[in-house]
Scaffold this active site. Sequence first.
Site, short mmCIF file in Angstrom:
data_model
loop_
_atom_site.label_atom_id
_atom_site.label_comp_id
_atom_site.label_asym_id
_atom_site.label_seq_id
_atom_site.Cartn_x
_atom_site.Cartn_y
_atom_site.Cartn_z
N GLU A 134 0.86 -1.34 0.03
CA GLU A 134 -0.07 0.02 0.00
C GLU A 134 0.82 1.22 -0.02
OE1 GLU A 134 -2.72 -0.33 3.24
OE2 GLU A 134 -3.81 -1.80 2.38
N GLU B 78 -5.33 -8.48 1.02
CA GLU B 78 -5.84 -8.29 2.24
C GLU B 78 -7.23 -7.86 1.97
OE1 GLU B 78 -4.44 -4.80 4.60
OE2 GLU B 78 -2.26 -5.62 4.16
O1 IFM Z 1 -3.91 -2.83 9.09
C1 IFM Z 1 -3.80 -2.54 8.13
C2 IFM Z 1 -2.78 -3.14 7.12
O2 IFM Z 1 -1.52 -2.62 7.82
C3 IFM Z 1 -2.72 -2.56 5.68
N1 IFM Z 1 -4.04 -2.65 5.28
C4 IFM Z 1 -5.40 -2.05 5.71
C5 IFM Z 1 -5.19 -2.75 7.14
C6 IFM Z 1 -6.40 -2.36 8.06
O3 IFM Z 1 -6.30 -0.79 8.16
#
Ligand code: IFM
Length: 466
Positions: A166, A371
């Site tokens: 990200e 994710e």
């Molecule tokens: O916890 C985070 C992660 O580190 C990166 N993506 C989003 C998740 C939730 O906010």
Amino acid sequence: MPGRQFPDGFLWGAATASYQIEGGVTEDGRTPSIWDTFSHTPGRVLNGDTGDTAADHYHRWESDLGQLRDLGLGAYRFSLAWPRIQPEGPGTVDQRGLDFYSRLVDGLLSRGIAPVVTLYHWDLPQWAEDAGGWPARETALRYEEYARLAVAALGDRVHTWTTLNEPWCSAYLGYASGVHAPGRTEPAAALAAVHHLNLAHGFGGRVVRELAPKAQLSVTLNLHVVRPASGSEKDLDAARRIDAVGNRAFLGPMLEGAYPADLLRDTASVTDWAFVRDGDEATAAVPLDVLGVNYYSTQRVTAWDGVSPRATHDGHGKSGATPWVGADDVDFLPQPGPHTAMGWNIDPGGLTELLVRIAKEYPGLPMMVTENGAAFTDTVDADGEIHDVDRVEYLRGHIEAVGAARDAGADVHGYFVWSLMDNFEWAYGFDRRFGIIRIDYDTQRRTWKDSARWYRDLVTSGKLPG
Ligand code: IFM
């Protein structure tokens, strides 16, 4: 109801990140990252929480591997802490850092679990920030040196190397809105950070190709599903601007070898992009084996008239600084519920839309959802059980959405739940729980929530119950 069957070979996993779970922040030579500094600065993180101990994974990694095995997972996505591997700065290496991750990788392999390793999930060494951080080109060069050490040590034992997690958050939350470390609010610096993250991705990708030719190469992006509030020209343009600065600022260089012209135009009053040197965009366009997509919710935007009070302004820092550099005239509207404990709206259809969009725009590019998950206010019953029905429903809806994207032709071949266990949720500290395994932070006891059992049943059968 018949239910949906996913194919054999579909990669089911769970994800974590180093600073969020490891703790052990001063052990074996590790020096502070920007998140150690930030979390120890009063007022930066809810309740003054820090990652000093977190889920104590640095000491409990072996039993955590046992959890992964018991869940029946085919893959585990985790990140390496750069300040463990190069605690003392450029030109140095600490073997103890490499050895920790080497043991983790071997432990996964011996349990039949594929390691999916992220090189950078936000814990920039403080020494690199002190030398300028991501707005400085030097950081991309330092990242290449670090990547070389990590990939040389772990190499092809790693199934998939992910260069960055990200970069949108690293650049805009870290350097524009300042709600993430290092907490700077400098819009021009944020755009320079965007570029140096893209460049670092290219450098890291080259290193993976050279030193681990059998591993898959990937990057993980949190792409935004942005919907205009109406079909008016102004609202459509607001959505375009957010798509440019939020999505195409990364997709452009990484997948097409060029920044989009409209992004450069939209941000011209902030920077002239003179930090982009000849050949940089081509470097960023290192061919990928798989794109990692992180997805949680959607956004609805409208053109702001500059006079009326703003509705909300997503991700604004305490100072009111926006992460949406060059898009000050865009307003983010509240989204209808239901919402998670993060205040994010639940919209599984957005995940299908996103995966199908990428499949159409970049035909032939395999994807994994690296994710997806939700924070809810879990309650522990008197018998110690956590019946997190809301999380089960969230996961069910989103995994069905992945299936729908596959039906529509998107080549999605993996799904990783965020997160394996409760952890340090950045500016929200330990208050927000994303895990399918509960952490009792007083005792470090791990307890499976209902969602963990539900996910185990799914991954062991490959079948999403109808
Ligand atoms: O916890 C985070 C992660 O580190 C990166 N993506 C989003 C998740 C939730 O906010």
